[in-house]
Scaffold this motif. Structure first.
Motif, PDB file in Angstrom:
ATOM      1  N   ASP A   1      -6.801  11.399  -6.199  1.00  0.00           N
ATOM      2  CA  ASP A   1      -6.712  11.954  -4.851  1.00  0.00           C
ATOM      3  C   ASP A   1      -5.414  12.739  -4.724  1.00  0.00           C
ATOM      4  OD1 ASP A   1      -6.578  12.522  -2.174  1.00  0.00           O
ATOM      5  OD2 ASP A   1      -6.717  10.442  -1.479  1.00  0.00           O
ATOM      6  N   TRP A   2      -5.514  14.060  -4.571  1.00  0.00           N
ATOM      7  CA  TRP A   2      -4.329  14.902  -4.469  1.00  0.00           C
ATOM      8  C   TRP A   2      -3.487  14.585  -3.239  1.00  0.00           C
ATOM      9  CZ3 TRP A   2      -2.444  18.312  -7.985  1.00  0.00           C
ATOM     10  CH2 TRP A   2      -3.291  18.724  -9.019  1.00  0.00           C
ATOM     11  N   LEU A   3      -4.093  14.011  -2.227  1.00  0.00           N
ATOM     12  CA  LEU A   3      -3.376  13.767  -0.979  1.00  0.00           C
ATOM     13  C   LEU A   3      -2.708  12.392  -0.937  1.00  0.00           C
ATOM     14  CD1 LEU A   3      -5.924  15.286   1.573  1.00  0.00           C
ATOM     15  CD2 LEU A   3      -4.213  16.427   0.146  1.00  0.00           C
ATOM     16  N   HIS A   4      -2.905  11.595  -1.967  1.00  0.00           N
ATOM     17  CA  HIS A   4      -2.304  10.261  -2.016  1.00  0.00           C
ATOM     18  C   HIS A   4      -1.073  10.274  -2.914  1.00  0.00           C
ATOM     19  CE1 HIS A   4      -1.879   5.935  -2.160  1.00  0.00           C
ATOM     20  NE2 HIS A   4      -1.866   6.010  -3.479  1.00  0.00           N
ATOM     21  N   ASN A   5      -0.029   9.618  -2.450  1.00  0.00           N
ATOM     22  CA  ASN A   5       1.237   9.580  -3.190  1.00  0.00           C
ATOM     23  C   ASN A   5       1.423   8.211  -3.834  1.00  0.00           C
ATOM     24  OD1 ASN A   5       3.754  10.064  -4.217  1.00  0.00           O
ATOM     25  ND2 ASN A   5       4.785  10.290  -2.244  1.00  0.00           N
ATOM     26  N   PRO A   6       1.473   8.126  -5.157  1.00  0.00           N
ATOM     27  CA  PRO A   6       1.712   6.827  -5.803  1.00  0.00           C
ATOM     28  C   PRO A   6       3.166   6.389  -5.736  1.00  0.00           C
ATOM     29  CG  PRO A   6       1.577   8.546  -7.453  1.00  0.00           C
ATOM     30  CD  PRO A   6       1.263   9.203  -6.131  1.00  0.00           C
ATOM     31  N   SER A   7       4.028   7.278  -5.284  1.00  0.00           N
ATOM     32  CA  SER A   7       5.467   6.987  -5.204  1.00  0.00           C
ATOM     33  C   SER A   7       5.881   6.805  -3.751  1.00  0.00           C
ATOM     34  CB  SER A   7       6.265   8.140  -5.815  1.00  0.00           C
ATOM     35  OG  SER A   7       7.640   8.043  -5.501  1.00  0.00           O
ATOM     36  N   PRO A   8       6.897   5.982  -3.493  1.00  0.00           N
ATOM     37  CA  PRO A   8       7.437   5.915  -2.127  1.00  0.00           C
ATOM     38  C   PRO A   8       8.235   7.152  -1.739  1.00  0.00           C
ATOM     39  CG  PRO A   8       8.720   4.522  -3.604  1.00  0.00           C
ATOM     40  CD  PRO A   8       7.550   5.009  -4.399  1.00  0.00           C
ATOM     41  N   ASP A   9       8.529   8.019  -2.704  1.00  0.00           N
ATOM     42  CA  ASP A   9       9.331   9.218  -2.464  1.00  0.00           C
ATOM     43  C   ASP A   9       8.405  10.420  -2.301  1.00  0.00           C
ATOM     44  OD1 ASP A   9      11.167  11.259  -2.356  1.00  0.00           O
ATOM     45  OD2 ASP A   9      12.269  10.653  -4.154  1.00  0.00           O
ATOM     46  N   LEU A  10       8.438  11.058  -1.141  1.00  0.00           N
ATOM     47  CA  LEU A  10       7.611  12.229  -0.877  1.00  0.00           C
ATOM     48  C   LEU A  10       7.868  13.341  -1.881  1.00  0.00           C
ATOM     49  CD1 LEU A  10       5.623  13.815   0.903  1.00  0.00           C
ATOM     50  CD2 LEU A  10       7.540  14.403   2.401  1.00  0.00           C
ATOM     51  N   GLU A  11       9.090  13.417  -2.415  1.00  0.00           N
ATOM     52  CA  GLU A  11       9.411  14.474  -3.368  1.00  0.00           C
ATOM     53  C   GLU A  11       8.514  14.420  -4.601  1.00  0.00           C
ATOM     54  OE1 GLU A  11      11.620  17.119  -3.214  1.00  0.00           O
ATOM     55  OE2 GLU A  11      11.695  16.536  -1.113  1.00  0.00           O
TER      56      GLU A  11
ATOM     57  N   MET B   1       0.846  -1.197   0.000  1.00  0.00           N
ATOM     58  CA  MET B   1       0.000   0.000   0.000  1.00  0.00           C
ATOM     59  C   MET B   1       0.880   1.245   0.000  1.00  0.00           C
ATOM     60  SD  MET B   1      -2.895   1.078   2.770  1.00  0.00           S
ATOM     61  CE  MET B   1      -3.748   2.639   2.640  1.00  0.00           C
ATOM     62  N   LYS B   2       0.610   2.179  -0.944  1.00  0.00           N
ATOM     63  CA  LYS B   2       1.398   3.399  -1.027  1.00  0.00           C
ATOM     64  C   LYS B   2       0.999   4.355   0.084  1.00  0.00           C
ATOM     65  CE  LYS B   2       3.530   2.220  -4.838  1.00  0.00           C
ATOM     66  NZ  LYS B   2       4.950   1.949  -4.850  1.00  0.00           N
ATOM     67  N   PRO B   3       1.965   5.089   0.614  1.00  0.00           N
ATOM     68  CA  PRO B   3       1.655   5.982   1.735  1.00  0.00           C
ATOM     69  C   PRO B   3       0.941   7.249   1.299  1.00  0.00           C
ATOM     70  CG  PRO B   3       3.943   6.201   1.118  1.00  0.00           C
ATOM     71  CD  PRO B   3       3.385   5.092   0.274  1.00  0.00           C
ATOM     72  N   SER B   4       0.088   7.772   2.171  1.00  0.00           N
ATOM     73  CA  SER B   4      -0.428   9.126   2.052  1.00  0.00           C
ATOM     74  C   SER B   4       0.281   9.962   3.098  1.00  0.00           C
ATOM     75  CB  SER B   4      -1.940   9.160   2.263  1.00  0.00           C
ATOM     76  OG  SER B   4      -2.601   8.490   1.197  1.00  0.00           O
ATOM     77  N   TYR B   5       0.186  11.272   2.984  1.00  0.00           N
ATOM     78  CA  TYR B   5       0.965  12.137   3.861  1.00  0.00           C
ATOM     79  C   TYR B   5       0.068  13.139   4.555  1.00  0.00           C
ATOM     80  CZ  TYR B   5       4.847   9.981   1.555  1.00  0.00           C
ATOM     81  OH  TYR B   5       5.726   9.054   1.073  1.00  0.00           O
ATOM     82  N   PRO B   6       0.367  13.437   5.809  1.00  0.00           N
ATOM     83  CA  PRO B   6      -0.468  14.357   6.568  1.00  0.00           C
ATOM     84  C   PRO B   6      -0.290  15.795   6.119  1.00  0.00           C
ATOM     85  CG  PRO B   6       1.479  13.799   7.826  1.00  0.00           C
ATOM     86  CD  PRO B   6       1.508  12.951   6.579  1.00  0.00           C
ATOM     87  N   ILE B   7      -1.300  16.594   6.430  1.00  0.00           N
ATOM     88  CA  ILE B   7      -1.213  18.019   6.144  1.00  0.00           C
ATOM     89  C   ILE B   7      -0.341  18.671   7.199  1.00  0.00           C
ATOM     90  CG2 ILE B   7      -2.560  20.141   5.985  1.00  0.00           C
ATOM     91  CD1 ILE B   7      -4.950  18.339   5.218  1.00  0.00           C
ATOM     92  N   MET B   8       0.566  19.525   6.738  1.00  0.00           N
ATOM     93  CA  MET B   8       1.398  20.299   7.665  1.00  0.00           C
ATOM     94  C   MET B   8       0.987  21.752   7.502  1.00  0.00           C
ATOM     95  SD  MET B   8       4.981  18.407   6.777  1.00  0.00           S
ATOM     96  CE  MET B   8       5.936  19.621   7.652  1.00  0.00           C
ATOM     97  N   GLU B   9       0.116  22.238   8.366  1.00  0.00           N
ATOM     98  CA  GLU B   9      -0.448  23.566   8.175  1.00  0.00           C
ATOM     99  C   GLU B   9       0.531  24.675   8.504  1.00  0.00           C
ATOM    100  OE1 GLU B   9      -4.172  23.929  10.093  1.00  0.00           O
ATOM    101  OE2 GLU B   9      -5.176  22.633   8.660  1.00  0.00           O
ATOM    102  N   SER B  10       1.602  24.351   9.166  1.00  0.00           N
ATOM    103  CA  SER B  10       2.571  25.392   9.516  1.00  0.00           C
ATOM    104  C   SER B  10       3.943  24.785   9.609  1.00  0.00           C
ATOM    105  CB  SER B  10       2.205  26.031  10.856  1.00  0.00           C
ATOM    106  OG  SER B  10       3.222  26.915  11.257  1.00  0.00           O
ATOM    107  N   SER B  11       4.971  25.541   9.128  1.00  0.00           N
ATOM    108  CA  SER B  11       6.337  25.077   9.292  1.00  0.00           C
ATOM    109  C   SER B  11       6.869  25.414  10.655  1.00  0.00           C
ATOM    110  CB  SER B  11       7.249  25.742   8.282  1.00  0.00           C
ATOM    111  OG  SER B  11       6.597  26.347   7.274  1.00  0.00           O
ATOM    112  N   ALA B  12       6.172  26.259  11.406  1.00  0.00           N
ATOM    113  CA  ALA B  12       6.598  26.641  12.744  1.00  0.00           C
ATOM    114  C   ALA B  12       5.760  25.893  13.767  1.00  0.00           C
ATOM    115  CB  ALA B  12       6.410  28.144  12.935  1.00  0.00           C
TER     116      ALA B  12
END
Length: 711
Positions: A88-98, A1-12
């Protein structure tokens, strides 16, 4: 299963106060808020284009590049995935977050916009509108982080200027335009409240806010955003560009990312008749000066720390419009226009970067010899590699010893290799590794705990030679690594490595060759010394039984996600305490000379001194037209003693003597010298006053030195 990534609403941190707060108001300022939808669409279509960057014309290559995007097929970081019609914009088909990050940055907007410009086909505009509308509907502000938002805004603004002003594009409806403007303002306000604290990300984010506010005065928040961006951009420039002009992350690639974004600010300000502070331009000129020196004679830039192998000469051409200089003209024209930089070689003291070059008047220009020596720290943030005292070298239009680049930011190891570590670690660089340990314990992101430290101890650029001496200390072992580099007659380099220790250690010295050397490298004959002959390069050490030589497979990455096989030469030894290496790097053009390297003994007060105190070499170079017998001496320990080697007596830190085939002296170079006698002939008597001595073509010149150490 490919990972999805959480929303990061702030860098601080979430409890950090916002840098500014904007009141909730309508989307548009007065009087635009009173216009009908049709009137607004007409207004934005009729706006002038002279306040935005000049638009290049679309070409057939952009039509070809946009074709897969019409089918939701995206090639990002050299990795291709076809997404569903309603993906789904929030789903990543790649193992690389980049990969997901690039999807959200919208760089593919450019191909769609230019394809539309070239063809006039509405399918490209329709696709852009569909992708942007889908993103606005499904993705909250701040996904994945703030710098992604900054990049996306830049790309949306670019595409907007192809689809809206001066166009009658049917895909752009009043409803879509208002949704686009609403999202642009919302994202800009989000950025103002969630800026990355420092570094190139903050510059990108502020540049995007500045562009939005300047280009869309119709938006209700633009005036406040513009004032905010102007103030913070100057503060960011002061904070992130060191006094020597190098960006604080100490990445040659990210230095130019920052330079590019600040240059965009300068260009937009000029187009919109907005005055920037004098300090802004003063700092930019310093940053450009580093770029002038950092580019190799062939126009390419070494990938020091994270980044790809790039050329930024096109960026320098743009900069020339706003910051004209003779030196910029000279480099951009390869010596045909302008005047060369005042200094041949240069130390950038705050970053610890040293760039050693042959004369700027070299012809062909690309044939110049070049070495970039990294005596700097890891750098701010997460982009620093474990490469203290590493270097890159080029000559005769080719990169010969290279920094292998970054390859990836991701650690996944489907093939059993952590490639982030493989490219970031000490063994991936042209330096010395102790006991198989990186200079700092590996972290994928920012380093944790005590960091290794480096410093330039001596930098001297003089007639006929350059000499730089650096030191590195690691918290992982007791060894002090000192490396000196001597550039002889603007022709070749001698690298002296001293490893000072009281306990037993294994030392490994690495030289990463370019991919062009793959399968083209041979070992030197035994009488020449330890080493290899590669295309356009000889690497040699005097033969020592305790040193093992090996040629191993390695990799060089010119761009993210792509790696090419390339050989790695290593010299290694096991020592009970201190150790040393001394290496000759001789670049050549067309045919290799015969090279022979031999160590000779050094005595003081009638006793042979250890190599950790002083070293001397005889280097014989025989080409089709010339024969040189060079003698090189370097003292490592502080304080001047009287040394004897060959037919030389000296009190000096450094001596280089070049003789012809008949043993006639052609040149003499000496640094921190008080006494020098060759073959019974005294050349110098300056006891108590160390000087720099140059003798060539029958002329002797002696210059005082202050012996100071760069700050």
């Amino acid at each position: 299963m490919k990972p999805s990534y959480p929303i990061m609403e702030s860098s601080a941190p979430s409890d950090a106060p916002s840098e500014t707060v904007f009141p909730t108001q309508s989307l548009l300022a007065t009087p635009f808020a009173a216009l009908t939808h049709a009137e607004l669409l007409a207004h934005f279509r009729q706006r002038d284009l002279d306040n935005y960057f000049p638009l290049s014309a679309g070409k057939a290559k952009h039509v070809a590049g946009a074709a897969p995007i019409l089918d939701n097929q995206f090639t990002l970081n050299n990795e291709t995935h076809r997404l569903g019609e309603k993906f789904d914009w929030l789903h990543n088909p790649s193992p690389d977050l980049e990969w997901l990050i690039l999807l959200h940055k919208f760089y593919y907007s450019r191909d769609l916009a230019l394809a539309y410009d070239c063809s006039g086909d509405d399918c490209y505009a329709n696709k852009w509108v569909a992708l942007v509308s889908s993103w606005i509907e499904h993705v909250p502000d701040g996904f994945v982080n703030s710098q992604v938002t900054g990049r996306r805004l830049q790309q949306w603004l670019l595409a907007y200027h192809y689809f809206v002003p001066g166009r009658q594009c049917s895909a752009i409806t009043a409803e879509f335009l208002l949704a686009l403007l609403g999202s642009i303002q919302s994202q800009a306000v989000f950025l103002s409240r969630n800026l990355t604290p420092q570094g190139n990300h903050r510059t990108i984010e502020l540049s995007a806010i500045f562009a939005v506010a300047l280009l869309f005065p119709e938006l209700s928040q633009s005036a406040e955003l513009l004032a905010f961006a102007q103030h913070e951009l100057l503060a960011n420039l002061r904070e992130d560009i060191l006094a020597d002009g190098v960006q604080k992350e100490l990445s040659t690639d990210y230095h130019h990312t920052v330079l590019k974004n600040f240059l965009r600010v300068r260009e937009l300000a000029d187009l919109n008749r907005l005055t920037l502070p004098v300090e802004f331009d003063a700092v930019m000129r310093k940053a450009l000066e580093f770029s002038i020196y950092a580019h190799k004679p062939d126009g390419w830039l070494p990938a020091i720390n994270d980044g790809d192998i790039n050329s930024y000469l096109s960026l320098l051409r743009k900069a020339q419009r706003y910051y004209p200089s003779d030196a910029l003209s000279y480099v951009l024209s390869q010596g045909e226009q302008g005047k060369p930089p005042v200094q041949r070689s240069r130390l950038f003291a705050d970053s610890g970067y040293c760039i050693l070059r042959s004369g700027w008047a070299e012809r062909p220009y690309a044939d110049g010899r070049y070495l970039f020596f990294d005596c700097g720290q890891l750098g701010f943030g997460s982009h620093g590699h474990y490469d203290l005292l590493s270097f890159e070298m080029a000559a005769y239009g080719r990169s010969l010893i290279v920094d292998p680049g970054r390859y990836t930011y991701h650690e996944y190891d489907s093939d059993g290799v952590n490639w982030r570590l493989a490219f970031k670690g000490t063994s991936a660089h042209n330096t010395v590794m102790v006991d198989g340990k990186d200079q700092i314990a590996y972290q994928c992101h920012e380093p944790v705990g005590p960091q290794p430290r480096a410093a330039v101890l001596i930098f001297e650029s003089n007639q006929g030679f350059d000499f730089v001496h650096g030191r590195a200390l690691s918290p992982r072992y007791e060894v002090e690594h000192q490396r000196s580099i001597f550039f002889a007659e603007a022709e070749y380099w001698i690298i002296s490595d001293l490893l000072l220790a009281s306990e037993a250690h294994r030392y490994e010295q690495f030289f990463h060759l370019a991919p062009e050397a793959q399968g083209q490298t041979e070992r030197l004959e035994a009488e020449q010394g330890h080493g290899i002959q590669a295309p356009d390069l000889l690497i040699a050490q005097a033969r020592r039984a305790e040193v093992a030589t090996s040629l191993e497979p390695g990799w060089v990455s010119s761009e993210y996600g792509v790696k090419h096989p390339a050989p790695v030469l290593s010299f290694s030894q096991q020592c009970k305490g201190s150790g040393w290496f001394q290496t000759v790097l001789y670049p050549y053009k067309d045919s290799a000379p015969a090279l022979h390297v031999e160590a000779i003994s050094v005595t003081s007060l009638g006793q042979t001194v250890p190599a950790t105190q002083a070293l001397a070499l005889i280097i014989r170079i025989q080409s089709e037209t010339t024969t040189y017998h060079d003698c090189f001496f370097v003292a490592h320990q502080p304080g001047l003693s009287e040394y004897h080697f060959a037919d030389v007596i000296c009190r000096a830190q450094l001596v280089f003597i070049r003789r012809d085939a008949e043993d006639g002296i052609l040149s003499v170079r000496a640094y921190a010298a008080e006494w020098l006698e060759i073959g019974g002939r005294k050349l110098l008597d300056s006891i108590g006053k160390p000087v720099c001595l140059n003798y060539a073509k029958g002329r002797l010149q002696i210059d005082a030195i202050d012996g100071s150490v760069p700050a």
